[in-house]
Design a protein around this motif. Structure first.
Motif, PDB file in Angstrom:
ATOM      1  N   ILE A  27      -9.680 -33.556  17.329  1.00  0.00           N
ATOM      2  CA  ILE A  27     -10.112 -34.811  16.711  1.00  0.00           C
ATOM      3  C   ILE A  27     -11.166 -34.469  15.665  1.00  0.00           C
ATOM      4  CG2 ILE A  27     -11.229 -37.035  17.129  1.00  0.00           C
ATOM      5  CD1 ILE A  27     -10.160 -36.910  19.986  1.00  0.00           C
ATOM      6  N   SER A  28     -11.075 -35.086  14.501  1.00  0.00           N
ATOM      7  CA  SER A  28     -11.992 -34.761  13.408  1.00  0.00           C
ATOM      8  C   SER A  28     -13.433 -35.155  13.748  1.00  0.00           C
ATOM      9  CB  SER A  28     -11.560 -35.474  12.131  1.00  0.00           C
ATOM     10  OG  SER A  28     -11.790 -36.867  12.247  1.00  0.00           O
ATOM     11  N   LYS A  31     -14.076 -38.901  13.168  1.00  0.00           N
ATOM     12  CA  LYS A  31     -13.494 -39.750  14.214  1.00  0.00           C
ATOM     13  C   LYS A  31     -14.293 -39.664  15.505  1.00  0.00           C
ATOM     14  CE  LYS A  31      -8.844 -40.039  12.421  1.00  0.00           C
ATOM     15  NZ  LYS A  31      -7.430 -39.747  12.603  1.00  0.00           N
ATOM     16  N   LYS A  35     -16.100 -42.717  17.379  1.00  0.00           N
ATOM     17  CA  LYS A  35     -15.761 -42.949  18.789  1.00  0.00           C
ATOM     18  C   LYS A  35     -17.009 -43.027  19.661  1.00  0.00           C
ATOM     19  CE  LYS A  35     -13.191 -40.984  22.665  1.00  0.00           C
ATOM     20  NZ  LYS A  35     -12.253 -39.943  23.096  1.00  0.00           N
TER      21      LYS A  35
END
Length: 65
Positions: A27-28, A31, A35
């Protein structure tokens, strides 16, 4: 005048969790920052750097799982 922001301090366990999620789930940084409601993706990038290069976050026997 803008209100002053206080600095959040994050536990080593929290940082470890996010870095491991980055590594395992790809996941970048942006992101992950969204989150976990972090102020910016650069913070996650710094934690990743510490984990992989500086090795500050993870005990030696747990690195490179």
């Amino acid at each position: 005048m803008k209100p002053r922001r206080s600095k959040n301090r994050y536990s080593q366990d929290f940082k470890k969790k996010i870095v491991q999620e980055y590594i395992q789930k790809n996941i970048s940084f942006p992101k992950l920052a969204i989150k976990y409601e972090l102020s910016n993706a650069g913070m996650v990038a710094n934690w990743f750097k510490d984990y992989t290069i500086g090795r500050k976050l993870i005990p030696k026997d747990e690195r490179w799982m």
